[in-house]
Design a protein around this motif. Sequence first.
Motif: not given
Length: 171
Positions: A47, A130-131, A133-134, A137-138, A162, A170-171
């Motif tokens: 990251q 995307q960030e 959402t990632k 989700t985590l 990941e 996708p995450a």
Amino acid sequence: MKISKNMEKALNDQIALEANASNTYLAMASWCEVTGYDGGASFFYAQSDEERTHMLKVVHYLNDLGIPATIPAIKAPSGNYKSLETTLKTSLKNEQVVTAAIHKMVEIAQKDKDHSTYAFLEWFVNEQVQEETKFETLLQKFELIGRDKLAINEIDKILAAEATAPADAPA
């Protein structure tokens, strides 16, 4: 091509935001590594690199316009994290701040009728979706798997996977 002073300032502010994000993720990676979260360390090192890449995109954009980018002093991030979950919650909040700044730049580009910068910023708009959402989700993994030691070990493994996933996966 010329951009407004307002847009120039916003882009330079974005450089600082991305640099600070990179440093924050670096501090989180270091904390994870020392704490024994190898997956978290790999994830946050990746990251950190990604945020530096984002910063360089903005630097190059300004330089390509003949505007020297302002390279900021970076404030020291906190190196004191309570848990793996806390690092992910902090990360989501940081990404939300970055998203808001990018949306503000898009508004400036629209107001200025600065189509080139608007087109440049589209990538960042999509990247931030995307960030966020990632990280959402985590964070869901703590609700789904739990917070006991085995669950956190499993989440650490998810972070390791990941970290090695292709950037556009996708995450």
